[in-house]
Motif scaffolding. Structure first.
Motif, short mmCIF file in Angstrom:
data_model
loop_
_atom_site.label_atom_id
_atom_site.label_comp_id
_atom_site.label_asym_id
_atom_site.label_seq_id
_atom_site.Cartn_x
_atom_site.Cartn_y
_atom_site.Cartn_z
N TRP A 84 -5.92 -4.27 -8.58
CA TRP A 84 -4.90 -4.77 -7.66
C TRP A 84 -4.84 -3.95 -6.37
N LEU A 85 -5.12 -2.66 -6.46
CA LEU A 85 -5.01 -1.78 -5.30
C LEU A 85 -6.13 -0.74 -5.36
N VAL A 86 -6.85 -0.58 -4.24
CA VAL A 86 -7.94 0.40 -4.17
C VAL A 86 -7.80 1.23 -2.91
N GLY A 87 -7.76 2.55 -3.08
CA GLY A 87 -7.74 3.47 -1.95
C GLY A 87 -9.02 4.29 -1.92
N ARG A 88 -9.26 4.94 -0.79
CA ARG A 88 -10.50 5.71 -0.62
C ARG A 88 -10.19 6.98 0.17
N SER A 89 -10.75 8.11 -0.26
CA SER A 89 -10.63 9.36 0.49
C SER A 89 -11.60 9.36 1.66
N THR B 89 0.84 -1.18 0.00
CA THR B 89 0.00 0.00 0.00
C THR B 89 0.89 1.24 0.00
N PRO B 90 0.36 2.38 -0.46
CA PRO B 90 1.18 3.60 -0.51
C PRO B 90 1.74 3.95 0.86
N CYS B 91 2.97 4.39 0.86
CA CYS B 91 3.61 4.79 2.11
C CYS B 91 4.65 5.85 1.79
N GLY B 92 5.23 6.42 2.83
CA GLY B 92 6.21 7.48 2.62
C GLY B 92 5.56 8.74 2.09
N VAL B 93 6.23 9.40 1.17
CA VAL B 93 5.71 10.63 0.57
C VAL B 93 5.03 10.26 -0.75
N VAL B 94 3.75 10.55 -0.84
CA VAL B 94 2.95 10.23 -2.02
C VAL B 94 2.61 11.54 -2.72
N LEU B 95 2.90 11.64 -3.99
CA LEU B 95 2.62 12.86 -4.75
C LEU B 95 1.25 12.78 -5.39
N ASP C 141 -7.88 -1.05 0.33
CA ASP C 141 -6.55 -1.40 0.81
C ASP C 141 -5.93 -0.32 1.69
N TYR C 142 -6.33 0.93 1.46
CA TYR C 142 -5.81 2.04 2.26
C TYR C 142 -6.78 3.20 2.16
N ARG D 230 -3.28 15.57 16.41
CA ARG D 230 -3.91 14.82 17.50
C ARG D 230 -5.18 14.11 17.02
N ARG D 231 -6.05 14.83 16.32
CA ARG D 231 -7.27 14.21 15.81
C ARG D 231 -6.94 13.16 14.75
N LEU D 232 -5.93 13.43 13.93
CA LEU D 232 -5.49 12.46 12.95
C LEU D 232 -5.14 11.14 13.65
N GLY D 233 -4.37 11.22 14.73
CA GLY D 233 -3.98 10.01 15.45
C GLY D 233 -5.16 9.27 16.03
N GLU D 234 -6.15 10.01 16.54
CA GLU D 234 -7.34 9.36 17.10
C GLU D 234 -8.09 8.57 16.03
N LEU D 235 -8.20 9.15 14.84
CA LEU D 235 -8.91 8.46 13.76
C LEU D 235 -8.10 7.28 13.22
N ILE D 236 -6.79 7.44 13.12
CA ILE D 236 -5.95 6.36 12.61
C ILE D 236 -6.06 5.13 13.50
N ARG D 237 -6.16 5.34 14.81
CA ARG D 237 -6.22 4.18 15.72
C ARG D 237 -7.45 3.32 15.48
N PHE D 238 -8.49 3.89 14.89
CA PHE D 238 -9.71 3.13 14.64
C PHE D 238 -9.89 2.77 13.18
N SER D 239 -8.92 3.11 12.35
CA SER D 239 -9.05 2.80 10.92
C SER D 239 -8.78 1.33 10.67
N PRO D 240 -9.57 0.67 9.83
CA PRO D 240 -9.32 -0.74 9.51
C PRO D 240 -8.22 -0.93 8.48
N VAL D 241 -7.70 0.14 7.91
CA VAL D 241 -6.66 0.05 6.88
C VAL D 241 -5.59 1.10 7.13
N PRO D 242 -4.41 0.95 6.53
CA PRO D 242 -3.38 1.99 6.65
C PRO D 242 -3.89 3.33 6.13
#
Length: 267
Positions: free
Chosen positions: A133-138, A30-36, A152-153, A175-187
């Motif tokens: 092969w790979l599907v992301g969602r906003s 899945t995408p990681c690092g810096v994504v353009l 997938d992400y 801070r809010r980003l971290g709270e949401l990430i902890r409950f996300s089912p995907v990266p």
């Protein structure tokens, strides 16, 4: 500035807690690092011609970027498909991947969908997966994260005020980003207003698998240098860990609990 080394794609596959016969398979990286996020917009370096976008992507890849999401939704399909066909080998040569925004993969096999957009038409994929092969969602909040199914992400935005989308928000903040990430089912990729190494480090400290950027590279006088600055910050914050070592999200939280607990965090 010399960009940091990027692990080969073969090292970036992830095991995910699936159900049934898929449970023992390795899913695609899945995408990681810096994504353009590649979109000329109104003030991209070099002007509004498609060739300018190609030059920015070439610079970004030279600066260490290995994932590019092609936007350019205003182009006719034939021109957009030709642009995608031009960009794929540029990324492939560096071990990277092109993702296309929208349900049409334009001859590829990786797409990024809007929050409420449909899946692309099913088609055979690796290991018989009936989809690209790979599907992301906003995503932008807990409710949208809770609706994720077989993506997938996801991206979460906006993290900071965005010059590309002024007034879009309100910003989540780290801070809010971290709270949401902890409950996300995907990266999750952090998105929106990320322009400095300090912001990259803050997003990764919050648990993001990476950061998606547009203006910081698309508007930069030297896209390669701008990309290298951000990819170096990401690599240093990772302290040598590969993308495969990104902490995995919680998997035992129901959609209802996700929305309830995230709502409580904002009170």
């Amino acid at each position: 500035m010399t960009p940091p080394p990027t692990p080969p794609l073969a090292d970036l596959g992830r095991k995910w807690p699936l159900q049934g016969p898929e449970s023992s398979k390795i899913l695609p990286p899945t995408p990681c690092g810096v994504v353009l996020l590649a979109d000329r917009g109104g003030d991209a370096t070099g002007g509004s011609a498609p060739g300018a976008l190609v030059r920015v992507v070439v610079g970004a890849v030279a600066g260490g970027v290995r994932w590019v999401v092609l936007r350019e939704k205003d182009l006719p399909r034939a021109e957009r498909a030709a642009l995608a066909a031009h960009l794929r080998p540029i990324l492939a040569e560096a071990g990277g991947t092109l993702v296309v925004a929208g349900p049409d993969p334009l001859g590829g096999d990786a797409v990024h969908l809007p929050a409420t957009g449909p899946y692309p038409p099913p088609r055979p994929g690796p290991a018989g997966r009936p989809r690209p092969w790979l599907v992301g969602r906003s995503c932008h909040d807990a409710a949208e994260l809770a609706r994720l199914t077989t993506e997938d992400y996801a991206t979460l935005s906006p993290v900071y005020p965005s010059r590309s989308k002024p007034g879009y928000g309100p910003p989540l903040g780290p801070r809010r980003l971290g709270e949401l990430i902890r409950f996300s089912p995907v990266p999750v990729l952090a998105l929106g207003g990320i322009e400095t190494p300090e912001q990259v480090r803050a997003c990764l400290a919050a648990g993001a698998a990476g950061v998606a950027v547009q203006g910081a590279i698309m508007r930069a006088p030297d896209p390669a240098e701008a990309a290298a600055t951000l990819t170096t910050a990401w690599a240093e914050a990772r302290a040598g860990q590969s993308c495969a070592e990104t902490p995995q999200p919680s998997t035992g939280t129901t959609a209802a609990a996700l929305v309830d607990r995230a709502s409580e965090a904002t009170k």
